[in-house]
Motif scaffolding. Sequence first.
Motif, PDB file in Angstrom:
ATOM      1  N   THR A  77       1.291  -1.017  -0.192  1.00 57.66           N
ATOM      2  CA  THR A  77      -0.158  -0.039  -0.103  1.00 57.66           C
ATOM      3  C   THR A  77       1.090   0.944  -0.233  1.00 57.66           C
ATOM      4  N   LEU A  78       2.045   0.903  -0.619  1.00 59.30           N
ATOM      5  CA  LEU A  78       3.135   2.617   0.345  1.00 59.30           C
ATOM      6  C   LEU A  78       2.751   3.292  -1.074  1.00 59.30           C
ATOM      7  N   GLY A  79       2.128   3.243  -2.187  1.00 56.26           N
ATOM      8  CA  GLY A  79       1.844   3.947  -3.085  1.00 56.26           C
ATOM      9  C   GLY A  79       0.672   4.939  -2.982  1.00 56.26           C
ATOM     10  N   GLY A  82       0.217  -5.293   4.412  1.00 58.91           N
ATOM     11  CA  GLY A  82       0.251  -4.191   5.536  1.00 58.91           C
ATOM     12  C   GLY A  82       1.677  -4.711   5.891  1.00 58.91           C
ATOM     13  N   PRO A  83       2.007  -3.838   6.942  1.00 56.54           N
ATOM     14  CA  PRO A  83       3.153  -5.022   8.078  1.00 56.54           C
ATOM     15  C   PRO A  83       2.530  -6.205   8.436  1.00 56.54           C
ATOM     16  N   ILE A  84       3.246  -6.813   8.170  1.00 54.24           N
ATOM     17  CA  ILE A  84       3.048  -8.151   8.230  1.00 54.24           C
ATOM     18  C   ILE A  84       4.324  -9.036   9.050  1.00 54.24           C
ATOM     19  N   VAL A 103      -6.545  -5.269  -6.447  1.00 52.44           N
ATOM     20  CA  VAL A 103      -6.541  -5.235  -6.097  1.00 52.44           C
ATOM     21  C   VAL A 103      -7.201  -5.808  -4.312  1.00 52.44           C
ATOM     22  N   LEU A 104      -6.580  -6.475  -3.515  1.00 51.05           N
ATOM     23  CA  LEU A 104      -7.678  -6.751  -2.230  1.00 51.05           C
ATOM     24  C   LEU A 104      -6.690  -6.030  -2.241  1.00 51.05           C
ATOM     25  N   VAL A 105      -6.574  -5.271  -1.042  1.00 56.46           N
ATOM     26  CA  VAL A 105      -6.005  -5.045   0.777  1.00 56.46           C
ATOM     27  C   VAL A 105      -6.197  -5.161   1.687  1.00 56.46           C
ATOM     28  N   ALA A 106      -4.724  -6.303   2.045  1.00 54.38           N
ATOM     29  CA  ALA A 106      -5.102  -6.533   3.125  1.00 54.38           C
ATOM     30  C   ALA A 106      -4.151  -6.028   4.264  1.00 54.38           C
ATOM     31  N   SER A 163      -4.556  -0.636   7.832  1.00 53.21           N
ATOM     32  CA  SER A 163      -3.222   0.190   7.632  1.00 53.21           C
ATOM     33  C   SER A 163      -3.067   1.594   7.434  1.00 53.21           C
ATOM     34  N   TRP A 164      -3.592   1.718   5.991  1.00 52.23           N
ATOM     35  CA  TRP A 164      -3.464   3.075   5.025  1.00 52.23           C
ATOM     36  C   TRP A 164      -4.660   3.940   4.736  1.00 52.23           C
ATOM     37  N   LEU A 165      -5.508   3.179   6.075  1.00 51.34           N
ATOM     38  CA  LEU A 165      -6.554   4.497   5.830  1.00 51.34           C
ATOM     39  C   LEU A 165      -6.359   5.358   7.320  1.00 51.34           C
ATOM     40  N   THR A 166      -5.622   5.283   7.901  1.00 46.43           N
ATOM     41  CA  THR A 166      -5.105   6.032   9.378  1.00 46.43           C
ATOM     42  C   THR A 166      -3.807   5.745   9.458  1.00 46.43           C
ATOM     43  N   SER A 167      -3.319   5.268   9.762  1.00 45.73           N
ATOM     44  CA  SER A 167      -2.060   5.374   9.786  1.00 45.73           C
ATOM     45  C   SER A 167      -1.108   6.640   9.492  1.00 45.73           C
TER      46      SER A 167
END
Length: 300
Positions: free
Chosen positions: A173-175, A216-218, A271-274, A278-282
Motif C-alpha cells: 500500500t506504499l504508493g 500491510g505490516p506483516i 487489488v485486495l488490500v490486506a 492501516s493505509w486508511l489511518t496510519s
Amino acid sequence: MAEDPRKPGEIPEDVITDDCMDSYTHIYCPDLLKDQVAFITGGGSGIGFRIAEVFMRHGCDVAIASRNRERLTEASQKLSKATGRRCLPIVMDVRQPETITAAVEETLKELHRIDILINNAAGNFICPAAALSFNAFKTVMEIDTMGTFNTSKVVYEKWFKDHGGSIVNISATLGYKGQALQVHAGSAKAANDAMTRHLAVEWGPSGVRVNTVAPGPISGTEGYRRLGGSHAESGGAFRSIPLQRAGNKTEMAHAVLFLSSRAASYVTGSVLVADGGSWLTSANDMESLLGIISSRLAKL
C-alpha cells in the motif's frame, strides 16, 4: 480491562520463523487446490514460504523459485515433510528472462502443469529519496516490476496462453498516499497494480485471471525487519491501525489462496488490500522513520 472483541481462533496460526506450522486449521476444504501446481517466486522465505505451505495443505504441488539455492533446498524439504506434497526448488533470477524460461520448463517437465503463478519476489529498504542512488532505484524496479512482468510473460507463453490459469501479484500500500522513505518500492508496486489491470484485460480471453494482494505490516518477514516493524510495534505505532496489530503470514496466504482458487472464479483485475485498515489511518510519521535510519547509522 475491556474485553477482547476478537473471537477465539479468528487470527490463524503462524510462526515468526521460516518454518512450517505445527498445526493448521483449514478455512476452506482441504482439497481446494487438489492436484494443481503453483509456481511461487520468492517462495523460500517470508510470505512466499507460507503461501507455499498453505497451498500444499490444500492439495497443491509447488515450485518455489529464487536466487538462493541453499535456502530453497532447505525450504522445500521442510514443506514436503510437513504437508506430504511435492515441492520443487528452482534457482532463477526474475531479472533474467532466460533463467525464468529454464525454471518454467523444468517445472513443466517435473510437475507437468502450472495452474497458479504467485509473483512474490521483491526487494526493499528504507531510504530518503535524496540519498537513494540511481542504481538502487533501478534495482528495486527491476526486481519488483520487471520481475513481475518477466515471470508473468514467460508463464503465459509457456502454459497459460493455451490452458488458462491464475496470477496473483504481491504488492503493497506504499504508493496509495505517498509513504516517506519508500519512493523506490512505492513506485514499483504502483506500477504492478496497474500491470494487474492491464494483464487482466488482455489475458482474460485466454482464461487467465490476474489479481493482486497488497499486504500491510506483516510480522515474521524480511520487510517487517527492514522497514522497522519491530520498532514501530514496541513504540505503539500499530494502535493507529483499525485492527490494532500487524498481520501475519498465514493471513496473507489465505488472501492469496482465495484469489488463486475457484472461490474467486469471477474475480480479475482486482487489488485486495490486506492491511488491517492501516493505509486508511496510519500517520506518515517522518520523525519516527528518520529516527530508525539514525539509529541504524549510529551502529555502523
